[in-house]
Scaffold this motif. Structure first.
Motif, PDB file in Angstrom:
ATOM      1  N   THR A  40      46.132  45.316  42.514  1.00  0.00           N
ATOM      2  CA  THR A  40      46.176  44.082  43.291  1.00  0.00           C
ATOM      3  C   THR A  40      45.310  44.137  44.537  1.00  0.00           C
ATOM      4  OG1 THR A  40      48.409  43.593  42.499  1.00  0.00           O
ATOM      5  CG2 THR A  40      47.700  42.490  44.521  1.00  0.00           C
ATOM      6  N   THR A  58      40.623  35.347  39.179  1.00  0.00           N
ATOM      7  CA  THR A  58      40.847  34.905  40.556  1.00  0.00           C
ATOM      8  C   THR A  58      39.571  34.442  41.249  1.00  0.00           C
ATOM      9  OG1 THR A  58      40.609  37.199  41.341  1.00  0.00           O
ATOM     10  CG2 THR A  58      42.830  36.429  40.801  1.00  0.00           C
ATOM     11  N   THR A  93      47.642  38.114  40.964  1.00  0.00           N
ATOM     12  CA  THR A  93      47.347  39.459  40.468  1.00  0.00           C
ATOM     13  C   THR A  93      48.607  40.309  40.376  1.00  0.00           C
ATOM     14  OG1 THR A  93      45.195  39.281  41.577  1.00  0.00           O
ATOM     15  CG2 THR A  93      45.840  41.443  40.795  1.00  0.00           C
ATOM     16  N   ALA A 128      41.527  44.102  43.835  1.00  0.00           N
ATOM     17  CA  ALA A 128      41.189  42.800  43.247  1.00  0.00           C
ATOM     18  C   ALA A 128      41.179  41.722  44.314  1.00  0.00           C
ATOM     19  CB  ALA A 128      42.179  42.449  42.139  1.00  0.00           C
ATOM     20  N   GLU A 144      50.519  39.358  37.235  1.00  0.00           N
ATOM     21  CA  GLU A 144      49.764  39.264  35.983  1.00  0.00           C
ATOM     22  C   GLU A 144      50.378  40.185  34.918  1.00  0.00           C
ATOM     23  OE1 GLU A 144      47.360  38.878  32.918  1.00  0.00           O
ATOM     24  OE2 GLU A 144      47.517  40.868  33.811  1.00  0.00           O
ATOM     25  N   ASN A 193      41.210  41.041  36.300  1.00  0.00           N
ATOM     26  CA  ASN A 193      41.914  40.137  37.206  1.00  0.00           C
ATOM     27  C   ASN A 193      40.953  39.338  38.079  1.00  0.00           C
ATOM     28  OD1 ASN A 193      45.091  40.433  37.311  1.00  0.00           O
ATOM     29  ND2 ASN A 193      44.285  42.461  36.844  1.00  0.00           N
TER      30      ASN A 193
END
Length: 273
Positions: free
Chosen positions: A74, A146, A203, A77, A206, A142
């Motif tokens: 996360t 995003t 994220t 990302a 996900e 991811n």
């Protein structure tokens, strides 16, 4: 009943409807396994028990590994989405190209694709480059979701930056990138906070990429680990809800801390461009 009272009442009812599943998740995590199917159901756990948390969060190494994997996926990302999304949105807003309309259309179209339709082609491509079952592959997957979202949301903020301020920065010796960094980014701060928060939520929660691209237990995010409590012979409801509550805590904390900026960002974004 005045209009203001009616709106307040309606908003309160709507909030309660949305909070009810959250309360039921926490309440179920505090129940004993034998009390799950009581009829009528216990609105308030009696007796309240932390056994589910002791059995899962405190004792199961897989839960901590899943939380660690989710954090490793996360945070990069999120940073990568902002690092790429902000300049891309600025470029689309301030520089006019013939393909700007096409690029915006493709970015909007990318958000309409279901994640599962991207996961299988990515698995085939990532297999050729050794990215399957790696954190790098999960981060890239991811970001592919995003980043279009971030660019579309940030573009109105970048478009609203006064051109005179950017020109003044360039006259003072800034390069185009320097003007963007020193003038554009501070003025777009509400939008950046809003995008960062929503990217974190997307994220962190996900599931499809984690299930498809992470083939080993030590790379799977917590959302995939959570699925282990759902078995063919029954669901471990108290354990499932205990882990779900732990997963929800970072999201709740982020929204509590940044709620003003998120609301301001969504409101301002809807009034721009």
């Amino acid at each position: 009943m005045t209009k203001r009272t009616a709106l307040t009442t309606g908003s309160l009812v709507l909030v309660l409807v949305y909070l009810l599943p959250v309360y039921w998740m926490v309440a179920t995590s505090l129940k004993l396994q034998s009390d799950i199917f009581n009829s009528p159901p216990d609105i308030i756990p009696s007796p309240a028990s932390l056994q589910a948390y002791l059995d899962t969060v405190a004792s199961d190494p897989a839960i901590w590994q899943g939380l660690k994997s989710s954090a490793i996926i996360t945070i990069p990302a999120l940073l990568l989405t902002l690092a790429l999304g902000a300049p891309a949105a600025y470029g689309l807003a301030k520089f006019h190209f013939r393909v700007t309309g096409i690029v915006l259309f493709l970015l909007l179209a990318a958000q309409m694709l279901p994640t599962i339709s991207l996961a299988l082609p990515m698995f085939a491509i990532f297999s050729q480059y050794g990215l399957v079952d790696t954190y790098a592959g999960l981060i890239i997957a991811n970001v592919s979701v995003t980043l279009p979202f971030a660019v579309v949301l940030l573009r109105p903020y970048m478009a609203a930056i006064p051109g005179d301020l950017l020109e003044a920065a360039r006259l003072d010796g800034c390069t185009s990138f320097g003007a963007f960094r020193r003038v554009g980014l501070p003025l777009a701060r509400p939008g950046l906070v809003m995008v960062a928060t929503l990217t974190f939520v997307m994220t962190w929660g996900e599931f499809v990429f984690g299930l498809t691209l992470a083939t080993s237990d030590d790379k799977q995010p917590i959302t995939v680990v959570l699925n282990r409590f759902i078995a063919s012979f029954g669901t471990q409801w108290t354990n499932l809800m205990a882990v779900s509550t732990v997963i929800a805590i970072p999201i709740i904390v982020v929204f509590i801390v940044l709620q003003k900026q998120v609301v301001a960002g969504l409101t301002d974004g809807g009034l721009k461009d």
